[in-house]
Scaffold this motif. Structure first.
Motif, PDB file in Angstrom:
ATOM      1  N   LEU A 161      -1.121   1.980 -20.304  1.00  0.00           N
ATOM      2  CA  LEU A 161      -2.065   0.715 -20.393  1.00  0.00           C
ATOM      3  C   LEU A 161      -1.995   0.151 -19.209  1.00  0.00           C
ATOM      4  CD1 LEU A 161      -4.216  -1.187 -21.754  1.00  0.00           C
ATOM      5  CD2 LEU A 161      -2.043  -2.476 -22.655  1.00  0.00           C
ATOM      6  N   ILE A 162      -3.129   0.265 -18.277  1.00  0.00           N
ATOM      7  CA  ILE A 162      -3.315  -0.407 -17.036  1.00  0.00           C
ATOM      8  C   ILE A 162      -4.079  -1.644 -17.196  1.00  0.00           C
ATOM      9  CG2 ILE A 162      -4.819   1.590 -16.392  1.00  0.00           C
ATOM     10  CD1 ILE A 162      -3.892  -0.525 -13.506  1.00  0.00           C
ATOM     11  N   VAL A 163      -3.613  -2.940 -16.845  1.00  0.00           N
ATOM     12  CA  VAL A 163      -4.328  -3.824 -16.926  1.00  0.00           C
ATOM     13  C   VAL A 163      -4.510  -4.818 -15.489  1.00  0.00           C
ATOM     14  CG1 VAL A 163      -4.461  -6.210 -18.208  1.00  0.00           C
ATOM     15  CG2 VAL A 163      -3.011  -4.607 -19.063  1.00  0.00           C
ATOM     16  N   GLU A 164      -5.968  -4.683 -15.142  1.00  0.00           N
ATOM     17  CA  GLU A 164      -6.326  -4.717 -13.645  1.00  0.00           C
ATOM     18  C   GLU A 164      -7.624  -5.264 -13.842  1.00  0.00           C
ATOM     19  OE1 GLU A 164      -4.756  -4.533 -10.080  1.00  0.00           O
ATOM     20  OE2 GLU A 164      -6.756  -5.625 -10.305  1.00  0.00           O
ATOM     21  N   ASP A 165      -8.108  -6.253 -13.046  1.00  0.00           N
ATOM     22  CA  ASP A 165      -9.530  -6.810 -12.981  1.00  0.00           C
ATOM     23  C   ASP A 165     -10.294  -6.171 -12.177  1.00  0.00           C
ATOM     24  OD1 ASP A 165      -8.022  -8.457 -11.648  1.00  0.00           O
ATOM     25  OD2 ASP A 165      -9.346  -9.799 -11.367  1.00  0.00           O
ATOM     26  N   GLU A 166      -9.458  -5.528 -11.061  1.00  0.00           N
ATOM     27  CA  GLU A 166     -10.247  -4.983  -9.818  1.00  0.00           C
ATOM     28  C   GLU A 166     -10.702  -3.573 -10.355  1.00  0.00           C
ATOM     29  OE1 GLU A 166      -8.936  -6.249  -5.952  1.00  0.00           O
ATOM     30  OE2 GLU A 166      -7.639  -7.319  -7.316  1.00  0.00           O
ATOM     31  N   LEU A 167     -11.835  -3.323 -10.607  1.00  0.00           N
ATOM     32  CA  LEU A 167     -12.466  -1.840 -11.142  1.00  0.00           C
ATOM     33  C   LEU A 167     -12.057  -0.853 -10.189  1.00  0.00           C
ATOM     34  CD1 LEU A 167     -13.794  -0.446 -13.199  1.00  0.00           C
ATOM     35  CD2 LEU A 167     -16.045  -0.751 -11.939  1.00  0.00           C
ATOM     36  N   PRO A 168     -12.204  -0.990  -8.667  1.00  0.00           N
ATOM     37  CA  PRO A 168     -11.646   0.106  -8.042  1.00  0.00           C
ATOM     38  C   PRO A 168     -10.307   0.523  -8.086  1.00  0.00           C
ATOM     39  CG  PRO A 168     -13.052  -1.464  -6.582  1.00  0.00           C
ATOM     40  CD  PRO A 168     -12.790  -2.149  -8.094  1.00  0.00           C
ATOM     41  N   ILE A 169      -9.687  -0.484  -8.203  1.00  0.00           N
ATOM     42  CA  ILE A 169      -8.021  -0.294  -8.413  1.00  0.00           C
ATOM     43  C   ILE A 169      -7.582   0.369  -9.728  1.00  0.00           C
ATOM     44  CG2 ILE A 169      -5.507  -1.315  -8.466  1.00  0.00           C
ATOM     45  CD1 ILE A 169      -6.393  -3.198  -6.469  1.00  0.00           C
ATOM     46  N   ARG A 170      -8.500  -0.045 -10.788  1.00  0.00           N
ATOM     47  CA  ARG A 170      -8.230   0.368 -12.082  1.00  0.00           C
ATOM     48  C   ARG A 170      -8.775   1.854 -12.155  1.00  0.00           C
ATOM     49  NH1 ARG A 170     -11.030  -3.385 -14.928  1.00  0.00           N
ATOM     50  NH2 ARG A 170     -12.496  -2.091 -15.940  1.00  0.00           N
ATOM     51  N   GLU A 171      -9.790   1.944 -11.637  1.00  0.00           N
ATOM     52  CA  GLU A 171     -10.145   3.570 -11.421  1.00  0.00           C
ATOM     53  C   GLU A 171      -9.263   4.378 -10.736  1.00  0.00           C
ATOM     54  OE1 GLU A 171     -14.981   3.153 -12.257  1.00  0.00           O
ATOM     55  OE2 GLU A 171     -14.294   3.175 -10.356  1.00  0.00           O
ATOM     56  N   LEU A 172      -8.888   4.080  -9.647  1.00  0.00           N
ATOM     57  CA  LEU A 172      -7.870   4.809  -8.898  1.00  0.00           C
ATOM     58  C   LEU A 172      -6.560   5.015  -9.678  1.00  0.00           C
ATOM     59  CD1 LEU A 172      -7.044   6.045  -6.042  1.00  0.00           C
ATOM     60  CD2 LEU A 172      -6.059   3.782  -5.488  1.00  0.00           C
ATOM     61  N   VAL A 173      -6.030   4.107  -9.921  1.00  0.00           N
ATOM     62  CA  VAL A 173      -4.705   4.168 -10.952  1.00  0.00           C
ATOM     63  C   VAL A 173      -5.084   5.084 -12.106  1.00  0.00           C
ATOM     64  CG1 VAL A 173      -3.091   2.837 -12.367  1.00  0.00           C
ATOM     65  CG2 VAL A 173      -3.883   2.074 -10.239  1.00  0.00           C
ATOM     66  N   SER A 174      -6.237   5.058 -12.885  1.00  0.00           N
ATOM     67  CA  SER A 174      -6.400   5.977 -14.003  1.00  0.00           C
ATOM     68  C   SER A 174      -6.305   7.483 -13.594  1.00  0.00           C
ATOM     69  CB  SER A 174      -7.564   5.556 -14.491  1.00  0.00           C
ATOM     70  OG  SER A 174      -7.695   4.172 -15.045  1.00  0.00           O
ATOM     71  N   PHE A 175      -7.261   7.441 -12.398  1.00  0.00           N
ATOM     72  CA  PHE A 175      -7.493   8.789 -11.801  1.00  0.00           C
ATOM     73  C   PHE A 175      -6.221   9.651 -11.430  1.00  0.00           C
ATOM     74  CE2 PHE A 175      -7.876  11.420  -7.863  1.00  0.00           C
ATOM     75  CZ  PHE A 175      -8.718  12.736  -8.480  1.00  0.00           C
ATOM     76  N   VAL A 176      -5.323   8.711 -10.583  1.00  0.00           N
ATOM     77  CA  VAL A 176      -4.029   9.418 -10.042  1.00  0.00           C
ATOM     78  C   VAL A 176      -3.004   9.685 -11.476  1.00  0.00           C
ATOM     79  CG1 VAL A 176      -1.790   8.593  -8.972  1.00  0.00           C
ATOM     80  CG2 VAL A 176      -4.002   8.251  -8.059  1.00  0.00           C
ATOM     81  N   CYS A 177      -3.016   8.766 -12.495  1.00  0.00           N
ATOM     82  CA  CYS A 177      -2.183   8.799 -13.515  1.00  0.00           C
ATOM     83  C   CYS A 177      -2.767  10.119 -14.408  1.00  0.00           C
ATOM     84  CB  CYS A 177      -2.084   7.739 -14.334  1.00  0.00           C
ATOM     85  SG  CYS A 177      -1.130   6.477 -13.406  1.00  0.00           S
ATOM     86  N   GLU A 178      -4.020  10.266 -14.796  1.00  0.00           N
ATOM     87  CA  GLU A 178      -4.402  11.247 -15.470  1.00  0.00           C
ATOM     88  C   GLU A 178      -4.082  12.586 -14.855  1.00  0.00           C
ATOM     89  OE1 GLU A 178      -8.646   9.990 -16.301  1.00  0.00           O
ATOM     90  OE2 GLU A 178      -7.877   8.687 -17.964  1.00  0.00           O
ATOM     91  N   ARG A 179      -4.229  12.606 -13.512  1.00  0.00           N
ATOM     92  CA  ARG A 179      -4.135  13.733 -12.838  1.00  0.00           C
ATOM     93  C   ARG A 179      -2.772  14.395 -12.979  1.00  0.00           C
ATOM     94  NH1 ARG A 179      -4.978  13.329  -6.653  1.00  0.00           N
ATOM     95  NH2 ARG A 179      -2.867  12.604  -6.860  1.00  0.00           N
ATOM     96  N   GLU A 180      -1.768  13.252 -13.143  1.00  0.00           N
ATOM     97  CA  GLU A 180      -0.201  13.612 -13.515  1.00  0.00           C
ATOM     98  C   GLU A 180       0.124  13.857 -14.756  1.00  0.00           C
ATOM     99  OE1 GLU A 180       2.449  13.534 -11.341  1.00  0.00           O
ATOM    100  OE2 GLU A 180       0.803  13.468  -9.689  1.00  0.00           O
ATOM    101  N   GLY A 181      -1.157  13.875 -15.577  1.00  0.00           N
ATOM    102  CA  GLY A 181      -0.799  14.200 -16.976  1.00  0.00           C
ATOM    103  C   GLY A 181      -0.511  13.112 -18.042  1.00  0.00           C
TER     104      GLY A 181
END
Ligand code: CA
Length: 232
Positions: A5-25
């Motif tokens: 669960l990523i709790v972050e109000d800044e959308l670009p950071i939230r999207e970056l983290v989601s992208f990186v983590c999903e890529r890691e499985g």
């Protein structure tokens, strides 16, 4: 699958983290504030929470304190995202119960490494609790028997005072985890009214006791924050 669960109000950071983590499985769900995070937590319990310190509806830190007080969520690992250069913020995040913190902006690879380290540590702690009837903690060449108050490195006994034993036991039970001086005072001295320099004095003695053994580099100083067990 590991669920974050990523709790972050800044959308670009939230999207970056989601992208990186999903890529890691990892499987990831995002929340923009504490309200959304609470709803997400109720819907499905994550394996780990990445929590921004500054959120629009409530501070991430005060929510973390609530999570740690609630027996349902107390053992849920949390990595705090903090702003650059705020040393005091990092100490406060650890004191509030964060398992680790990461300073923004961060390298995606570093974030993933921290997530894996926290998850690994939690797995180790669980395994250790299951064997806790033996009261034995192992960390590389170090073996500690809590019931007998005995410590040895590569089979050779190490002489420690009560406080040093408890300090070393705490570190060896949580390899990789950073402890602030205030946390060590609370855990080992059971008081926050002792001078924090007392911790440094005992850490110095503990290092002297381990000097010359294979465990001499076991404990490292984390500048401005506290100490951690390297995990050999
Ligand atoms: Ca923020």
């Amino acid at each position: 699958m590991t669920f974050l669960l990523i709790v972050e109000d800044e959308l670009p950071i939230r999207e970056l983290v989601s992208f990186v983590c999903e890529r890691e499985g990892f499987e990831v769900v995002g929340a923009a504030d504490v309200g959304e995070a609470c709803a997400a937590l109720k819907a499905r319990r994550p394996d780990l929470i990445l929590l921004d310190r500054m959120l629009p509806d409530r501070s991430g830190q005060s929510w973390l304190e609530d999570l740690k007080k609630d027996p349902e969520t107390a053992d849920l690992p949390v990595i705090m995202l903090t702003a650059r250069g705020e040393e005091r913020d990092r100490v406060e995040a650890l004191d509030a119960g964060a398992d680790d913190y990461i300073v923004k902006p961060f390298f995606p690879r570093e974030l993933v490494a921290r997530i894996r380290a926290v998850l690994r540590r939690q797995g180790q702690e669980k395994a250790r609790v299951e064997r806790s009837d033996e009261n034995i903690v192992r960390c590389g060449p170090l073996v500690m028997n809590e019931a007998r108050f005995e410590a040895s490195v590569d089979g050779v006994p190490v002489k420690l005072s009560g406080k040093e034993f408890r300090l070393l036991h705490l570190f060896a039970s949580h390899p990789g985890r950073v402890f602030s001086r205030a946390q060590l005072l609370e855990a080992v001295w059971e008081s926050v009214y002792v001078d924090e320099r007392t911790v440094d004095v005992h850490m110095l003695r503990l290092r002297k006791a381990l000097a010359g053994t294979a465990a001499e580099d076991l404990i490292e100083t984390v500048r401005g924050v506290g100490y951690r067990c390297r995990g050999l």
